[in-house]
Design a protein around this motif. Structure first.
Motif, PDB file in Angstrom:
ATOM      1  N   VAL A 120      -9.002 -14.949   3.714  1.00  0.00           N
ATOM      2  CA  VAL A 120      -8.260 -13.703   3.881  1.00  0.00           C
ATOM      3  C   VAL A 120      -7.104 -13.638   2.871  1.00  0.00           C
ATOM      4  CG1 VAL A 120      -6.814 -12.397   5.489  1.00  0.00           C
ATOM      5  CG2 VAL A 120      -8.910 -13.499   6.288  1.00  0.00           C
ATOM      6  N   ILE A 121      -6.478 -14.766   2.588  1.00  0.00           N
ATOM      7  CA  ILE A 121      -5.307 -14.785   1.709  1.00  0.00           C
ATOM      8  C   ILE A 121      -5.667 -14.336   0.290  1.00  0.00           C
ATOM      9  CG2 ILE A 121      -3.460 -16.212   0.720  1.00  0.00           C
ATOM     10  CD1 ILE A 121      -3.677 -17.900   3.328  1.00  0.00           C
ATOM     11  N   PRO A 122      -6.658 -14.958  -0.379  1.00  0.00           N
ATOM     12  CA  PRO A 122      -6.965 -14.472  -1.727  1.00  0.00           C
ATOM     13  C   PRO A 122      -7.538 -13.062  -1.730  1.00  0.00           C
ATOM     14  CG  PRO A 122      -8.373 -16.352  -1.184  1.00  0.00           C
ATOM     15  CD  PRO A 122      -7.379 -16.183  -0.073  1.00  0.00           C
ATOM     16  N   LEU A 123      -8.310 -12.705  -0.707  1.00  0.00           N
ATOM     17  CA  LEU A 123      -8.839 -11.341  -0.672  1.00  0.00           C
ATOM     18  C   LEU A 123      -7.708 -10.326  -0.563  1.00  0.00           C
ATOM     19  CD1 LEU A 123     -12.012 -11.751   1.556  1.00  0.00           C
ATOM     20  CD2 LEU A 123     -11.904 -11.378  -0.904  1.00  0.00           C
ATOM     21  N   ALA A 124      -6.721 -10.626   0.273  1.00  0.00           N
ATOM     22  CA  ALA A 124      -5.563  -9.733   0.383  1.00  0.00           C
ATOM     23  C   ALA A 124      -4.818  -9.674  -0.943  1.00  0.00           C
ATOM     24  CB  ALA A 124      -4.635 -10.201   1.495  1.00  0.00           C
ATOM     25  N   GLY A 125      -4.702 -10.825  -1.594  1.00  0.00           N
ATOM     26  CA  GLY A 125      -3.997 -10.863  -2.873  1.00  0.00           C
ATOM     27  C   GLY A 125      -4.702 -10.109  -3.964  1.00  0.00           C
ATOM     28  N   PHE A 126      -6.022 -10.197  -4.007  1.00  0.00           N
ATOM     29  CA  PHE A 126      -6.750  -9.569  -5.105  1.00  0.00           C
ATOM     30  C   PHE A 126      -7.050  -8.099  -4.869  1.00  0.00           C
ATOM     31  CE2 PHE A 126      -8.325 -14.073  -5.790  1.00  0.00           C
ATOM     32  CZ  PHE A 126      -7.327 -14.333  -6.712  1.00  0.00           C
ATOM     33  N   PHE A 127      -7.078  -7.671  -3.627  1.00  0.00           N
ATOM     34  CA  PHE A 127      -7.438  -6.287  -3.348  1.00  0.00           C
ATOM     35  C   PHE A 127      -6.292  -5.451  -2.805  1.00  0.00           C
ATOM     36  CE2 PHE A 127     -11.488  -8.561  -3.327  1.00  0.00           C
ATOM     37  CZ  PHE A 127     -12.145  -7.824  -4.309  1.00  0.00           C
ATOM     38  N   SER A 128      -5.080  -5.976  -2.860  1.00  0.00           N
ATOM     39  CA  SER A 128      -3.907  -5.192  -2.460  1.00  0.00           C
ATOM     40  C   SER A 128      -3.576  -4.185  -3.543  1.00  0.00           C
ATOM     41  CB  SER A 128      -2.695  -6.105  -2.248  1.00  0.00           C
ATOM     42  OG  SER A 128      -2.898  -6.938  -1.150  1.00  0.00           O
ATOM     43  N   PRO A 129      -3.132  -3.013  -3.161  1.00  0.00           N
ATOM     44  CA  PRO A 129      -2.708  -2.046  -4.174  1.00  0.00           C
ATOM     45  C   PRO A 129      -1.502  -2.577  -4.951  1.00  0.00           C
ATOM     46  CG  PRO A 129      -2.475  -1.137  -1.952  1.00  0.00           C
ATOM     47  CD  PRO A 129      -2.997  -2.518  -1.818  1.00  0.00           C
ATOM     48  N   ILE A 130      -1.350  -2.134  -6.154  1.00  0.00           N
ATOM     49  CA  ILE A 130      -0.287  -2.624  -7.036  1.00  0.00           C
ATOM     50  C   ILE A 130       1.099  -2.337  -6.454  1.00  0.00           C
ATOM     51  CG2 ILE A 130       0.043  -0.655  -8.562  1.00  0.00           C
ATOM     52  CD1 ILE A 130      -0.522  -4.190  -9.792  1.00  0.00           C
ATOM     53  N   THR A 131       1.178  -1.393  -5.537  1.00  0.00           N
ATOM     54  CA  THR A 131       2.458  -1.058  -4.904  1.00  0.00           C
ATOM     55  C   THR A 131       2.732  -1.883  -3.643  1.00  0.00           C
ATOM     56  OG1 THR A 131       1.365   0.727  -3.701  1.00  0.00           O
ATOM     57  CG2 THR A 131       2.458   1.315  -5.776  1.00  0.00           C
ATOM     58  N   ALA A 132       1.752  -2.656  -3.171  1.00  0.00           N
ATOM     59  CA  ALA A 132       1.891  -3.407  -1.912  1.00  0.00           C
ATOM     60  C   ALA A 132       3.101  -4.334  -1.867  1.00  0.00           C
ATOM     61  CB  ALA A 132       0.610  -4.194  -1.617  1.00  0.00           C
ATOM     62  N   PRO A 133       3.449  -5.044  -2.948  1.00  0.00           N
ATOM     63  CA  PRO A 133       4.612  -5.932  -2.845  1.00  0.00           C
ATOM     64  C   PRO A 133       5.918  -5.211  -2.511  1.00  0.00           C
ATOM     65  CG  PRO A 133       3.312  -6.522  -4.747  1.00  0.00           C
ATOM     66  CD  PRO A 133       2.743  -5.231  -4.207  1.00  0.00           C
TER      67      PRO A 133
END
Length: 169
Positions: A120-133
């Motif tokens: 879940v961690i890398p999937l969230a990292g790779f597929f998060s929108p660029i604005t997510a942070p």
């Protein structure tokens, strides 16, 4: 590279330096846990550790997936080590990571529930929108978690590749 450290705090930077700057220094968009710029300077020691461990795994891995694993590890380690570890370079490592995953037991998924949940961690990292942070900012909790989502995804993939490389040594 020295000047690039001035803006490494941006959310799309997946490097060790970027994460430490977001978490331990003041920046325009993120709330630090504590303001301790000296901790952010520790990135050199952490980057050196990532580099040494990566090279060790690349050298000792004798499995049939050694070349793919080495290529993926070197690309991902470069992201973590470089002050300019922008997330859009991570897609370069997708093909060798998939090749390693498919080579591992023909499925690539760990058998334990804990191991599977780590995906879940890398999937969230790779597929998060660029604005997510930047969601939920300013917040100490958001800075350490979602504010560094690309770092957490990158370090998790690096860790999984490192562990599987050592296991196949």
């Amino acid at each position: 590279l020295q000047q690039s450290g001035d803006w490494a705090w941006l959310g799309m930077n997946a490097s060790i330096l970027g994460t430490l700057q977001r978490v331990f220094t003041t920046s325009p968009s993120f709330e630090p846990i504590i303001t301790a710029p000296g901790v952010a300077r520790a990135w050199l020691a952490m980057a050196a550790m990532v580099g040494v461990v990566t090279l060790f795994v690349v050298v000792v891995d004798k499995s049939s997936a050694a070349v793919d694993r080495a290529f993926a590890l070197l690309l991902i380690a470069a992201q973590l080590i470089s002050p300019v570890g922008w997330v859009y370079y991570m897609w370069l490592a997708v093909v060798p990571v998939i090749a390693v995953a498919l080579g591992e037991e023909r499925v690539g998924l760990p058998r334990s529930a804990v191991g599977r949940s780590l995906f879940v961690i890398p999937l969230a990292g790779f597929f998060s929108p660029i604005t997510a942070p930047y969601y939920f900012e300013p917040s100490v909790l958001a800075t350490a978690t979602l504010g560094s989502v690309y770092f957490w995804g990158t370090i998790t993939v690096w860790g999984c590749l490192t562990i599987s490389g050592i296991a196949h040594a």
